[in-house]
Design a protein around this motif. Structure first.
Motif, PDB file in Angstrom:
ATOM      1  N   ASN A  20       1.618   7.295  -2.018  1.00  0.00           N
ATOM      2  CA  ASN A  20       1.586   8.038  -0.752  1.00  0.00           C
ATOM      3  C   ASN A  20       2.519   9.230  -0.787  1.00  0.00           C
ATOM      4  OD1 ASN A  20       1.117   5.126  -0.341  1.00  0.00           O
ATOM      5  ND2 ASN A  20       0.554   5.811   1.696  1.00  0.00           N
ATOM      6  N   SER A  80       5.996  -1.816  -3.181  1.00  0.00           N
ATOM      7  CA  SER A  80       4.746  -1.877  -3.939  1.00  0.00           C
ATOM      8  C   SER A  80       4.936  -2.673  -5.222  1.00  0.00           C
ATOM      9  CB  SER A  80       4.275  -0.468  -4.305  1.00  0.00           C
ATOM     10  OG  SER A  80       3.977   0.249  -3.141  1.00  0.00           O
ATOM     11  N   SER A 125       4.675  -6.370  -4.996  1.00  0.00           N
ATOM     12  CA  SER A 125       3.325  -6.939  -4.848  1.00  0.00           C
ATOM     13  C   SER A 125       2.647  -7.038  -6.213  1.00  0.00           C
ATOM     14  CB  SER A 125       2.484  -6.125  -3.867  1.00  0.00           C
ATOM     15  OG  SER A 125       2.123  -4.878  -4.405  1.00  0.00           O
ATOM     16  N   ALA A 149       0.826  -1.212   0.000  1.00  0.00           N
ATOM     17  CA  ALA A 149       0.000   0.000   0.000  1.00  0.00           C
ATOM     18  C   ALA A 149       0.864   1.267   0.000  1.00  0.00           C
ATOM     19  CB  ALA A 149      -0.919  -0.018   1.221  1.00  0.00           C
TER      20      ALA A 149
HETATM   21  N1  PFF Z   1      -0.244   1.361  -3.456  1.00  0.00           N
HETATM   22  C1  PFF Z   1       0.867   1.705  -4.293  1.00  0.00           C
HETATM   23  C2  PFF Z   1       1.177   3.164  -4.125  1.00  0.00           C
HETATM   24  O1  PFF Z   1       0.525   3.862  -3.347  1.00  0.00           O
HETATM   25  O2  PFF Z   1       2.097   3.636  -4.785  1.00  0.00           O
HETATM   26  C3  PFF Z   1       0.651   1.373  -5.744  1.00  0.00           C
HETATM   27  C4  PFF Z   1       0.057   0.028  -5.992  1.00  0.00           C
HETATM   28  C5  PFF Z   1       0.727  -1.125  -5.582  1.00  0.00           C
HETATM   29  C6  PFF Z   1      -1.155  -0.075  -6.589  1.00  0.00           C
HETATM   30  C7  PFF Z   1       0.154  -2.362  -5.762  1.00  0.00           C
HETATM   31  C8  PFF Z   1      -1.739  -1.289  -6.781  1.00  0.00           C
HETATM   32  C9  PFF Z   1      -1.074  -2.427  -6.368  1.00  0.00           C
HETATM   33  F1  PFF Z   1      -1.628  -3.590  -6.542  1.00  0.00           F
END
Ligand code: PFF
Length: 511
Positions: free
Chosen positions: A27, A332, A335, A22
């Motif tokens: 962020n 990230s 994932s 996440a």
């Molecule tokens: N959540 C990550 C960010 O805020 O940069 C981007 C992301 C990672 C989006 C993994 C979707 C995902 F499956």
């Protein structure tokens, strides 16, 4: 064959990996710049509302879907739905498209760490380095290769041996570095103006940062898109991570912790980035309305200028800052790569084929790198072969550069559509009870059950419709057409799902 898939060593290991997924560029870069563009404090309020009423619900649903089926997204959707079995494809194609540009941005962080290290020995770089990097194809592609090599090594190491291990060290390190940067940012003269922009209602307009506040609908679209991307939702990541999770773990608590931690880091990143940018602008005589808070320049131009102007220690803070962004990007990206790799690993297991994780991850990495090289070489449209140059026709935001093109399909269209349909599938086709059974795994919490049913049936689909419209407006420009398109999608799918199952839903509610 199931134990071939791997699993988390501990719940804390899972939590750090999910928080790692996440916490990313979304962020540290996206949150501050969208907050900058969308009116400061109001954006924050809308964001928190959406995180609780929509983000938390989808987070718990995705983790439950993964854990219930023990499968990666395509097979997971197939296992629970007949009407929406195809949804899993969206949850695999989107992460692939996101990775084609996420990897390039990760590479940019490596480039900035290198130039700040070189800067320690004289000639501290400023924001103009961005243009130099974008137009140097070998440099942009070179750092992309380095970023992909790091991600390959981690994901090839396995779920607990690679991903969990990396996040157990990476996430605490990221947090410490963030605190260092916040302390430095808040001790700059005039940093308080940036804090006021973030936390004083109406100050964005009164303080002269933006001319007029955007409409609530615009903020909803912006904050909703940001919230989904930031929480890694509708991209298969949480389904895949959930599929490695033990049945004993409490999904309500876990989802709450992930949403809380991600929002906290976004806020902290805002507190690090916005006051620094504002203070630097004011201290150098730039009117606040001209400080570039919105847009991609924020990290690589505005903040690099801040480090440039900091004097002797600027390079050190530059290195710490871009290292922190790099860690966030890696945690990230791995994932996203795991979603793709898990699909092929599961498929082989299903067909009884022997397959090595390393070779799957290598193939996934090579394909991403090839398309990523196109995005890197394009240099955000600097080098003459962006979609707009090929089409010879400027068409709003989606075809300015290859990054925007891939972002538009994934974050702009597939993500909101995928989340809207997931809610309709749960609320209408399979029924919230099936999901709640997995979420609670035996012990029901009546409060959460009621909250979940209400949100998944009424709030999430309606909000996703607005988010889809907001995203389409952002990419294609025309607000009215965007709203009509998303309303039509909503009506077609609602009709398809909810009406035939209306009775079943009513009965379930009375149980
Ligand atoms: N959540 C990550 C960010 O805020 O940069 C981007 C992301 C990672 C989006 C993994 C979707 C995902 F499956």
């Amino acid at each position: 064959m199931e134990n071939n898939r791997g699993s988390w060593n501990s719940n804390i290991g899972f939590l750090l990996a999910a928080i790692g997924s996440a916490v990313g560029l979304g962020n540290i870069w996206g949150f501050p710049y969208k907050m900058g563009r969308s009116g400061g404090f109001t954006f924050l309020l809308v964001y928190i509302f959406l995180a609780v009423f929509v983000g938390l619900i989808i987070m718990a649903s995705e983790l439950a879907l993964g854990r219930k089926t023990r499968k990666a997204p395509i097979a997971a959707y197939k296992a629970v739905s007949s009407k929406y079995s195809w949804l899993g494809w969206l949850a695999v194609i989107s992460p692939f498209l996101i990775m084609t540009f996420y990897s390039v941005l990760g590479g940019y962080c490596i480039y900035y760490i290198i130039i700040n290290i070189i800067g320690l020995f004289g000639g501290m770089p400023d924001g103009s380095s961005f243009g130099v990097m974008l137009t140097s194809i070998p440099a942009s592609v070179g750092v992309l290769l380095a970023f992909m090599a790091i991600c390959f090594i981690i994901v090839a190491g396995g779920v607990s041996g690679g991903i969990e291990k990396f996040n157990k060290v990476g996430m605490p390190a990221l947090f410490v570095m963030l605190v260092i940067i916040i302390i430095r940012a808040l001790t700059l003269p005039n940093a308080v103006e940036g804090l006021k922009f973030m936390f004083v209602p109406g100050y964005a307009v009164r303080g002269g940062f933006i001319e007029e506040a955007p409409s609530l609908i615009t903020i909803l679209g912006d904050a909703g898109g940001q919230m989904f991307f930031s929480l890694s939702l509708a991209m298969g990541a949480m389904i895949t991570y959930g599929s490695y999770l033990s049945k004993e773990e409490n999904l309500v608590k876990n989802s709450g912790i992930i949403v809380f931690a991600d929002t906290l880091v976004a806020l902290l990143a805002g507190i690090a980035v916005i006051p620094a940018a504002v203070a630097n602008g004011i201290n150098n005589g730039i009117p606040v309305s001209e400080i570039s808070l919105g847009g991609p320049k924020l990290l690589f131009v505005t903040l690099q200028d801040v480090f440039h102007n900091m004097g002797a220690l600027g390079g050190v803070f530059g290195i710490i800052f871009f290292l922190l962004v790099l860690l966030a990007a890696i945690s990230s990206a791995i994932s996203l790569m795991e979603v793709l790799s898990a699909h092929f690993i599961d498929k082989a297991a299903e067909e009884g084929r022997e397959i090595s994780r390393k070779s799957v991850v290598l193939k996934v990495s090579v394909v991403i790198t090839i398309i990523g090289a196109l995005v890197a070489a394009d240099g955000l449209g600097s080098n003459g072969f962006a979609p707009v140059d090929l089409l010879k026709n400027e068409m709003a935001g989606w075809n300015d550069c290859w990054l925007d093109f891939f972002d538009c399909w994934s974050e702009g269209i597939m993500m909101p559509l995928g989340a809207m349909l997931m809610a309709l599938m749960i609320g209408g086709e399979i029924g919230p009870k099936v999901m709640l059974d997995e979420i609670h795994n035996g012990e029901h919490s009546p409060f959460f059950s009621r909250f979940y049913r209400f949100c998944v049936i009424y709030i999430v689909p309606a909000v996703m419709c607005l988010v889809l419209a907001g995203q389409l407006t952002g990419f294609f420009g025309n607000q009215i057409v965007s709203y009509i398109i998303s309303a039509v999608c909503f009506i077609i799918f609602t009709y398809h799902t909810l009406i035939p199952d209306w009775k079943k839903l009513g009965q379930e509610g009375n149980e």
